[in-house]
Each structure stands twice: as structure tokens, then as C-alpha cells.
Design a protein around this motif. Structure first.
Motif, PDB file in Angstrom:
ATOM      1  N   ALA A 173       0.808  -1.204  -0.111  1.00  0.00           N
ATOM      2  CA  ALA A 173      -0.245  -0.026  -0.141  1.00  0.00           C
ATOM      3  C   ALA A 173       0.845   1.198  -0.084  1.00  0.00           C
ATOM      4  N   ASP A 174       2.030   1.249   0.685  1.00  0.00           N
ATOM      5  CA  ASP A 174       2.931   2.373   0.783  1.00  0.00           C
ATOM      6  C   ASP A 174       3.340   2.438  -0.568  1.00  0.00           C
ATOM      7  N   ALA A 180       1.553   6.563  -6.900  1.00  0.00           N
ATOM      8  CA  ALA A 180       0.362   7.549  -7.194  1.00  0.00           C
ATOM      9  C   ALA A 180       1.236   9.147  -6.922  1.00  0.00           C
ATOM     10  N   GLU A 181       1.717   9.307  -5.935  1.00  0.00           N
ATOM     11  CA  GLU A 181       2.244  10.561  -5.842  1.00  0.00           C
ATOM     12  C   GLU A 181       3.360  11.238  -6.855  1.00  0.00           C
ATOM     13  N   GLY A 182       3.981   9.953  -7.180  1.00  0.00           N
ATOM     14  CA  GLY A 182       5.058  10.461  -8.320  1.00  0.00           C
ATOM     15  C   GLY A 182       4.342  10.814  -9.458  1.00  0.00           C
ATOM     16  N   ASP A 188       9.104  10.581 -13.991  1.00  0.00           N
ATOM     17  CA  ASP A 188       8.962   9.463 -14.861  1.00  0.00           C
ATOM     18  C   ASP A 188       8.797   7.922 -14.087  1.00  0.00           C
ATOM     19  N   GLN A 189       7.984   7.133 -14.938  1.00  0.00           N
ATOM     20  CA  GLN A 189       7.712   5.919 -14.110  1.00  0.00           C
ATOM     21  C   GLN A 189       9.118   5.077 -13.763  1.00  0.00           C
ATOM     22  N   LYS A 190       9.994   5.236 -14.582  1.00  0.00           N
ATOM     23  CA  LYS A 190      11.304   4.650 -14.314  1.00  0.00           C
ATOM     24  C   LYS A 190      12.128   5.032 -13.213  1.00  0.00           C
TER      25      LYS A 190
END
Lengths: 292, 290
Positions: A173-174, A180-182, A188-190
Motif C-alpha cells: 500500500a505504501d 501515485a504521488e510520483g 517518470d515511471q522509471k
């Protein structure tokens, strides 16, 4: 040629600022760290030191920037929290100012702000002596000085420490919350995944508790005010603490102190804490600092 | 003059492994870091990937620049009298699996460009890669080496490269110390020093003589062709454990930061040969500065 050198010297001296208190801010270095891509972002850092009179009374200091512009009028004020106070006996007392990166075409920067200083001698209540600090583990220390300072510190038993660490383990969950915050911040997802990997690595780095460890827990806002924390031996002298580590999760702080020997449960804890009265601030201005 | 040059090159060739010349290599600039300061660590660093080479293949690398200029014409080459040394690929210590199949990456370090410059106009030179897997005779792994104290290590790759390694025991170090002390005594006596002074000199020699730390491994190495690139330990699971190598009184001392090599560990000697040391010419042009 000599005139050019003299001119440059005068320009450098121009960034030495006399503050009202007799404390001056002297520029030590400018680091323009320019990075094109990747996880690390570039930054402009001004490094300065305090000079002048009465420096021995200053225990810690920090620079709060109120205005920062380059010679083209670009606003360089970084959107970040003010830095922590930096102890005068750390890193040769050098204070840093982090700014947004100016364009490559900029030639100089000018910065205005305040030097905030912690001067314990201004307020006797900055020094607290808490007898029998480890007498009762897993309960907040009951001491009128701490109450007056609106602070709470709890010494923990190893068993309670283990429970707290277990409850602080990073959960799925963390991780989802971090993702989500990023994502919301456009990271960037990476880079998000690399940050998560790093956080997991860090959380796995906790080794076993050192022998005779003293464990303290509390809130970050309270620990942030502590400038010095010692345990006094029967001779009234501080017991040698060979290492200190601190971990923060949300607002909660866990601090582990490793003394060179066993600390008696009735030992006195000595704290030097920051109070409003012990702080003083003076303005500073660094004008036309040449960029390297 | 030509004869002198030929002779000189022969001498140089005898002292070092000649890297294999390869065709130009593609490079991809992935990051530019222009760290500008009047203080320490002021430099321009280009992080580049080599798409045609896998990260896991490269154990060490170095960059030999012949030209580096920005668009203001400033020379970015760092002046140095010595050639750069091969730099160990430290990511091999902690990466595994598919991560090792990613492109190899290297850093090219230069002087800062002018602040007025907008791009790196041209960087040209050679990238030298040390890739031990390209020559099976360049890696010697001696299993359970800790039980060979006092003996010469035997491996076909060591033999192929003319390398001789002997594990030196504590008794052998002590014998060397005594031998050295005897030589020191003879030398001092021959020079006519009094008995008390000779004794002081000999005692001082004995006290100053190298004493290995508890976890150290001491070797006597003969490597006339300078083939050894690095020595590491390998644990029972095959994980590489880095070691520091120091020269002491003619011995090579292997030290680790903490661990003592276990009885089931191996000793790995990586050697440079003409097959595994490859130099690729490269050119980078028009890289925008941040």
C-alpha cells in the motif's frame, strides 16, 4: 592586467556582507552543477561561512533565502523547505544556499535573505538536564523542562523497538501511494521505480541493535529542535557515544545511540534545545556573485 | 631515427599488453554533467552507453582522448603526463541476471567548457575495454586457495601468461624478516659501526618489517609481462569479493574491508591479453550542454 585582477578582487569582496550583529557572511564557493538528464537534477549552490565577532557564542546557523535572481532577472528561489540548522562544528561551519539552476547564459546571481543563528547563551532554558532518563522504558519521559519546552521523548526497550520497526516496514500500500504521488507530480515511471527500489534497499539495511544501545523515539518537530543530546556519567561528563543513527517515517523519529559502554538506567540526559529566545536573525545580501 | 623508434616500441610492447584494435564503436550519450565550481571536482562528464557491448562483459575500461573541444574552441582535454588506468566496472559487484545484459556504460571526464559554450563540438579517441570472457586463458580461478599456504598456485591460465603466484605463509614471512635482518647486520658491520649501533639498526629493521593484518593474504607474484589486471576472491556461491592489493617488501598483500576469506573461497586472477583487451575508436559530436 594588474588592474583587471584588482577589479576582480574588489568584486569578490563585494559579496562579503556586514550584518548588524557584527556577524558577516563570506562567500566560500559557488557550485553550478548542471545535469542534462536522469534522476539527479541540477542545482546552484552558494556556500558561505560566518565571520566577524561573537562567533563562539553561535552554536548553529542556517541561511533563509527570501529573494534570488540572476543578472537576467530570472527568479531562482527554489520551492523547498528551509534547510535545517547546521552545527558550527560540522563541515567547517559552511552554510549552503540551494537555488534553481540559472540559464547557461547567466553571468551572476544576487541573493537576499536572513542568517538565522542559534545562540544558547541568550536563553538559559536551552540546556535541560533530565535525571534518571532511562528509568522507565516505553513511556514518555516525565520532566518539567521537557513539558515546558512542549517536547516529548520516549526511551524504548529493544522489544518495543522491534515492534515499531516491524510496523514501519514498507507495505504494498505504501508503494502504491509513492507511485501515485510520483505520477501526480509528473515523475517518470522509471525514476519512480528506481526510487522505490532505493527505499526498499534502505529499509533492509537495518542491522541488529548494537550492544548497550539507547533507543529514543519521538516526533520529528521535537528532534529537529535538539542541537545536542548527551548522557552524563557519574562524573558529570558526557559518556562517549560512538555512533548515532536516526530514521524517520512520517512524523516519527527513531534514534539509536551506541555508547562505548553500558549506560546506567539512572543516567542524566543532557539536551541543548532550540528555543525562540535563543534564536536571532540578521539580514544578508550577496550581490552580483559571478557564476563559474 | 626510425630504428630508434622501432626499438622503443619493441621495449614498450615487451612491458605491456598491446590492446587489440577494433572497428569504431557506436556510443550513445545518456547524460551530460557540467559541474562548475572554483572548488573541488570541477569537470564535465559525459555518461555514454555502448549499445553493442553488454555491461556484464566489461570488467574494466578506460578512455584515451585525442581531441575534445567545445563550440567556443576551448580544449577540454585534461592535461596529464600519464595514461589513464583501467577503471574497474564496480556495478558487476551488485548487478545480476538481466541487468548484466544491458549496454555497457562508461564515463568520459573532461575540463569544463566555457560558460559561453552551448555544445561539446567534438570528442574523439579510443575506448579500451577489458573483457576477460573473450579469452578463456586469461582468467585463473584457484579453488579453496586458503589451504595452499606456502605453496605455488597452479593454473593453466597463469602458465599461459607467464605469471607465477606463491601463497606466502607466516613462517616464510618470518624467515624473510630474519634473512633481511642478517643482511642488515652484515652490511652495518662491514661499514664499521659499533656493536651497540648495529644491534639498534637490526632491531629497528625487525620492528619496521611488514606484518600482515589478521585478514590479509600474502602472495609473492612474478608477472614479467604485466598481465595481471586484478585479483579478487570468489565465495562458494560464485559471488565476487573485491580486494585491495598493496605492495609491501616485495610481497603482494590482499586485504578486504572486513571479511577474512573462508576456506571454501577461490582466488581469481584476471589477466590482460591481446584477445581480451580491445580498443575501439569513437567520435561524439554536437552534444548540447545543460
Amino acid at each position: 592586467m594588474r588592474q583587471v585582477v584588482a577589479g576582480a578582487f574588489v568584486l569578490l569582496l563585494g559579496v562579503t556582507v556586514h550584518a548588524q550583529s557584527g556577524v558577516k557572511l563570506e562567500l566560500v564557493d559557488v557550485v553550478d552543477d548542471r545535469i542534462s538528464a536522469g534522476m539527479m537534477r541540477g542545482s546552484l549552490q552558494l556556500q558561505a561561512n560566518l565571520t566577524g565577532t561573537g562567533l563562539d557564542r553561535i552554536n548553529a546557523a542556517r541561511l533563509i533565502v527570501k529573494e534570488a535572481k540572476d543578472d537576467r532577472g530570472n527568479d531562482l528561489l527554489a520551492d523547498r523547505e528551509p534547510p535545517d540548522f547546521s552545527a558550527r562544528n560540522v563541515n567547517a561551519g559552511i552554510l549552503s544556499v540551494s537555488l534553481k539552476q540559472p540559464p547557461r547564459s547567466s553571468r551572476s546571481v544576487s541573493v537576499k535573505g536572513t542568517i538565522e543563528m542559534f545562540v544558547p547563551a541568550r536563553d538559559p532554558s536551552t540546556t535541560l538536564k533530565v535525571p534518571n532518563a532511562l528509568g522507565k522504558l516505553d513511556a514518555p519521559i516525565n520532566h518539567k523542562g521537557l513539558k515546558a519546552a512542549k517536547m516529548s521523548i520516549t526511551p524504548l526497550s529493544p522489544a518495543q523497538y522491534a515492534k515499531v520497526k516491524e510496523s514501519q516496514k514498507i507495505t504494498e500500500a505504501d508503494l502504491e501511494k509513492i507511485r501515485a504521488e510520483g505520477k501526480a507530480q509528473g515523475v517518470d515511471q522509471k525514476e519512480i521505480e528506481m526510487a522505490i527500489e532505493f527505499a526498499q534497499l534502505m529499509s533492509e539495511m537495518d542491522g541488529p541493535l548494537p550492544e548497550n544501545a539507547i533507543i529514543l523515539s519521538g516526533k520529528e518537530k521535537d528532534f529537529d529542535r535538539i542541537q545536542s543530546l548527551e548522557f552524563l556519567g557519574s562524573d558529570g561528563e558526557p559518556i562517549n557515544i560512538t555512533s548515532r543513527s536516526s530514521s524517520t517515517r512520517g512524523d516519527d523519529v527513531l534514534q539509536v545511540l551506541q555508547p562505548s559502554g553500558e549506560v546506567p538506567r539512572n543516567a542524566t540526559m543532557q539536551l541543548i534545545i532550540m528555543t525562540d529566545k535563543s534564536k536571532m536573525s540578521v539580514p544578508f545580501e550577496l550581490k552580483n556573485v559571478p557564476l563559474p | 631515427m626510425k630504428n630508434t623508434l622501432v626499438a622503443l616500441s619493441l621495449i614498450l610492447a615487451a612491458g605491456a599488453v598491446e590492446a587489440q584494435k577494433a572497428r569504431p564503436i557506436d556510443v550513445k550519450v545518456v547524460q551530460v554533467n557540467d559541474r562548475r565550481t572554483k572548488g573541488h571536482f570541477s569537470r564535465l562528464t559525459l555518461a555514454v552507453e555502448l549499445p553493442s557491448v553488454k555491461l556484464g562483459e566489461v570488467q574494466a575500461s578506460r578512455v584515451l582522448l585525442t581531441k575534445a573541444v567545445d563550440d567556443s574552441g576551448a580544449d577540454l582535454k585534461i592535461p596529464s603526463e600519464d595514461e589513464p588506468q583501467l577503471q574497474t566496472n564496480s556495478s558487476l559487484m551488485y548487478l545480476e541476471g538481466d541487468a548484466l545484459k544491458k549496454p555497457a556504460s562508461i564515463s568520459i571526464e573532461m575540463n569544463n567548457p566555457a560558460r559561453d559554450a552551448t555544445k561539446v563540438a567534438e570528442v574523439r579517441g579510443e575506448i579500451e575495454l577489458f573483457m576477460p570472457a573473450r579469452d578463456p586463458n586469461s582468467v585463473a580461478t584457484i579453488a579453496k586457495f586458503m589451504n595452499q599456504s606456502g605453496k605455488a598456485l597452479s593454473h593453466k591460465a597463469l602458465k599461459a601468461n607467464g605469471v607465477e603466484i606463491t601463497m606466502v605463509s607466516a613462517a616464510q614471512i618470518e624467515a624473510e624478516k630474519k634473512k633481511g635482518a642478517a643482511a642488515k647486520r652484515k652490511e652495518a658491520e662491514a661499514e664499521g659501526y659499533g656493536a651497540e649501533y648495529v644491534e639498534t639498526m637490526v632491531n629497528s629493521f625487525m620492528e619496521m618489517f611488514f606484518a600482515p593484518q589478521e585478514n590479509d593474504v600474502v602472495l609473492r607474484i612474478k608477472d614479467p609481462k604485466k598481465r595481471i589486471e586484478s585479483i579478487t576472491y570468489v565465495d562458494a556461491k560464485g559471488a565476487v569479493k573485491p580486494v585491495m592489493m598493496n605492495e609491501e617488501e616485495g610481497f603482494t598483500v590482499l586485504s578486504t574491508w572486513s571479511e577474512k576469506p573462508a576456506a571454501d573461497w577461490g582466488l581469481r586472477v584476471n589477466m590482460k591479453t591481446a584477445k581480451n583487451l580491445v580498443r575501439y575508436p569513437f567520435v561524439i559530436a554536437d552534444v548540447a550542454l545543460p
